[in-house]
Design a protein around this motif. Sequence first.
Motif, PDB file in Angstrom:
ATOM      1  N   TYR A 161       0.777  -1.197  -0.208  1.00 36.82           N
ATOM      2  CA  TYR A 161       0.074  -0.101  -0.026  1.00 36.82           C
ATOM      3  C   TYR A 161       0.803   1.220   0.193  1.00 36.82           C
ATOM      4  N   LEU A 162       0.350   2.281  -0.257  1.00 36.54           N
ATOM      5  CA  LEU A 162       0.768   3.622  -0.339  1.00 36.54           C
ATOM      6  C   LEU A 162       0.048   4.556   0.533  1.00 36.54           C
ATOM      7  N   ARG A 163       0.798   5.249   1.303  1.00 32.13           N
ATOM      8  CA  ARG A 163       0.017   6.148   2.339  1.00 32.13           C
ATOM      9  C   ARG A 163       0.713   7.507   2.347  1.00 32.13           C
ATOM     10  N   ALA A 164      -0.256   8.663   2.166  1.00 35.93           N
ATOM     11  CA  ALA A 164       0.362  10.016   2.306  1.00 35.93           C
ATOM     12  C   ALA A 164       0.705  10.574   3.544  1.00 35.93           C
ATOM     13  N   GLU A 165       1.927  11.118   3.796  1.00 40.09           N
ATOM     14  CA  GLU A 165       2.304  11.277   5.208  1.00 40.09           C
ATOM     15  C   GLU A 165       2.937  12.791   5.007  1.00 40.09           C
ATOM     16  N   GLU A 166       2.026  13.737   5.346  1.00 40.13           N
ATOM     17  CA  GLU A 166       2.687  15.305   5.005  1.00 40.13           C
ATOM     18  C   GLU A 166       3.191  15.381   3.775  1.00 40.13           C
TER      19      GLU A 166
ATOM     20  N   ARG B 128      -4.498  -3.078 -10.538  1.00 42.82           N
ATOM     21  CA  ARG B 128      -3.961  -3.743  -9.525  1.00 42.82           C
ATOM     22  C   ARG B 128      -4.295  -2.716  -8.247  1.00 42.82           C
ATOM     23  N   PHE B 129      -4.119  -1.519  -8.313  1.00 41.25           N
ATOM     24  CA  PHE B 129      -4.212  -0.697  -7.242  1.00 41.25           C
ATOM     25  C   PHE B 129      -5.491   0.103  -7.252  1.00 41.25           C
ATOM     26  N   VAL B 130      -6.081   0.568  -5.994  1.00 40.87           N
ATOM     27  CA  VAL B 130      -7.315   1.246  -6.178  1.00 40.87           C
ATOM     28  C   VAL B 130      -6.889   2.215  -4.757  1.00 40.87           C
TER      29      VAL B 130
ATOM     30  N   SER C 217      -5.815   9.514   1.215  1.00 39.13           N
ATOM     31  CA  SER C 217      -4.314   9.292   1.503  1.00 39.13           C
ATOM     32  C   SER C 217      -4.088   8.152   1.467  1.00 39.13           C
ATOM     33  N   VAL C 218      -4.639   7.033   0.849  1.00 39.03           N
ATOM     34  CA  VAL C 218      -4.423   5.656   0.830  1.00 39.03           C
ATOM     35  C   VAL C 218      -4.456   5.099  -0.615  1.00 39.03           C
ATOM     36  N   ILE C 219      -3.764   4.404  -0.942  1.00 42.49           N
ATOM     37  CA  ILE C 219      -3.716   3.436  -2.333  1.00 42.49           C
ATOM     38  C   ILE C 219      -3.306   1.976  -1.851  1.00 42.49           C
ATOM     39  N   VAL C 220      -4.119   1.052  -2.279  1.00 41.39           N
ATOM     40  CA  VAL C 220      -3.833  -0.264  -1.908  1.00 41.39           C
ATOM     41  C   VAL C 220      -3.529  -1.269  -3.012  1.00 41.39           C
ATOM     42  N   ASN C 221      -2.765  -2.344  -2.837  1.00 41.82           N
ATOM     43  CA  ASN C 221      -2.772  -3.203  -4.031  1.00 41.82           C
ATOM     44  C   ASN C 221      -3.740  -4.318  -3.520  1.00 41.82           C
ATOM     45  N   LEU C 222      -4.599  -4.593  -4.542  1.00 45.48           N
ATOM     46  CA  LEU C 222      -5.598  -5.632  -4.406  1.00 45.48           C
ATOM     47  C   LEU C 222      -5.087  -6.900  -3.986  1.00 45.48           C
ATOM     48  N   ALA C 223      -4.092  -7.287  -4.521  1.00 42.50           N
ATOM     49  CA  ALA C 223      -3.662  -8.549  -4.440  1.00 42.50           C
ATOM     50  C   ALA C 223      -3.237  -8.927  -2.798  1.00 42.50           C
ATOM     51  N   TYR C 224      -3.115  -7.811  -2.277  1.00 44.45           N
ATOM     52  CA  TYR C 224      -2.631  -7.990  -0.575  1.00 44.45           C
ATOM     53  C   TYR C 224      -3.945  -7.921   0.300  1.00 44.45           C
ATOM     54  N   VAL C 225      -4.880  -7.842  -0.525  1.00 48.51           N
ATOM     55  CA  VAL C 225      -6.135  -7.330   0.545  1.00 48.51           C
ATOM     56  C   VAL C 225      -6.756  -8.872   0.940  1.00 48.51           C
ATOM     57  N   GLY C 226      -7.057  -8.917   2.226  1.00 52.38           N
ATOM     58  CA  GLY C 226      -7.196 -10.333   2.824  1.00 52.38           C
ATOM     59  C   GLY C 226      -9.020 -10.197   3.081  1.00 52.38           C
ATOM     60  N   ALA C 227      -9.256  -9.216   3.507  1.00 51.51           N
ATOM     61  CA  ALA C 227     -10.959  -9.085   4.225  1.00 51.51           C
ATOM     62  C   ALA C 227     -11.131  -7.574   4.033  1.00 51.51           C
ATOM     63  N   VAL C 228     -12.478  -7.313   3.976  1.00 48.18           N
ATOM     64  CA  VAL C 228     -13.074  -6.306   4.126  1.00 48.18           C
ATOM     65  C   VAL C 228     -14.159  -6.277   5.299  1.00 48.18           C
ATOM     66  N   THR C 229     -14.038  -5.364   6.068  1.00 46.66           N
ATOM     67  CA  THR C 229     -15.109  -5.182   7.244  1.00 46.66           C
ATOM     68  C   THR C 229     -15.812  -4.112   7.150  1.00 46.66           C
ATOM     69  N   ARG C 230     -17.363  -4.076   6.944  1.00 50.09           N
ATOM     70  CA  ARG C 230     -17.913  -2.810   6.755  1.00 50.09           C
ATOM     71  C   ARG C 230     -18.075  -2.099   8.208  1.00 50.09           C
ATOM     72  N   GLY C 231     -17.732  -0.812   7.989  1.00 45.93           N
ATOM     73  CA  GLY C 231     -18.190  -0.053   9.228  1.00 45.93           C
ATOM     74  C   GLY C 231     -19.393   0.798   8.927  1.00 45.93           C
ATOM     75  N   VAL C 232     -19.532   1.886   9.767  1.00 46.39           N
ATOM     76  CA  VAL C 232     -20.605   2.747   9.797  1.00 46.39           C
ATOM     77  C   VAL C 232     -20.494   3.712   8.684  1.00 46.39           C
ATOM     78  N   ASN C 233     -21.723   4.363   8.478  1.00 51.22           N
ATOM     79  CA  ASN C 233     -21.566   5.609   7.465  1.00 51.22           C
ATOM     80  C   ASN C 233     -21.164   5.393   6.356  1.00 51.22           C
ATOM     81  N   GLU C 234     -21.192   3.974   5.729  1.00 55.94           N
ATOM     82  CA  GLU C 234     -20.648   3.666   4.370  1.00 55.94           C
ATOM     83  C   GLU C 234     -19.031   3.699   4.368  1.00 55.94           C
ATOM     84  N   THR C 235     -18.466   3.222   5.454  1.00 55.29           N
ATOM     85  CA  THR C 235     -17.139   3.146   5.259  1.00 55.29           C
ATOM     86  C   THR C 235     -16.599   1.588   5.487  1.00 55.29           C
ATOM     87  N   ALA C 236     -15.401   1.335   5.433  1.00 57.47           N
ATOM     88  CA  ALA C 236     -14.977   0.148   5.649  1.00 57.47           C
ATOM     89  C   ALA C 236     -13.528  -0.149   6.165  1.00 57.47           C
TER      90      ALA C 236
END
Length: 254
Positions: A170-175, A204-206, A211-230
């Motif tokens: 993954y990629l994450r923006a930090e300042e 491959r990447f979404v 501030s975050v981009i992830v490589n789909l090949a490394y996604v193991g699970a998705v957990t739904r949260g509140v207010n249409e987040t996860a």
Amino acid sequence: MTTALIADDEPLLRERLRSHLATLWPQLRVIGDARNGTEALELFELHQPDIVFLDIRMPGMDGIATARALARRAHLVFVTAYDQYALQAFEQGAIDYLVKPVDPLRLADTVQRLQERLASPLAAGNGLDAVLDQLASRLSQRAALPAWLQWIKASVGSSVRLIPVEQVRYLRAEEKYTLVAWEEGEALIRTSIKELGEQLDPGRFVQTHRSVIVNLAYVGAVTRGVNETAQLQLRGSSVTLPVSRSYLHHFRQM
């Protein structure tokens, strides 16, 4: 003494290949570096090396045209960043290849094969022409597709690493920086996450958050949260990444 020539338009890759060869094959003498096919042919005629490491894509005369001009006068090793399009072309000929960035273990296998081949004369019927024809055809198909980023340059300690994008988790923006997390660790680079996102293969990447981009090949699970987040759980890791409402549509079917 066995001699070799390296032809690649990227100085960092030439230096890394030369360094790896010095470790794996101390008796090999690299007689020079070339930035393109024209320089490679000039150096070849001057020094007549036994081996030529040829980048496939170079400005001006590329590696394919250079290989044709060499006409079986040296043992060739192609260096390519386009593995999914080019590598099948090598299956029908006794031509070796390396994928950028060069893996020392893979290079060690190549060194062993070259040492074995040097014991006998160059074979006229090694399928070179067929390999080059197929390689040219495959790369012309590749040229019609978007040229997605193949690796990321990052400073790690006192060295510069070439990180294959397929190993980026993954990629994450930090300042003012972007954190690159890959299989071997983490590094900060100055390229913005927006600029990187425009260069990455969307298959491959979404983006999951501003501030975050992830490589789909490394996604193991998705957990739904509140207010249409996860939250994303990365495979084989304790790392979780946020998914904001704007990007949840990428994961509705997961």
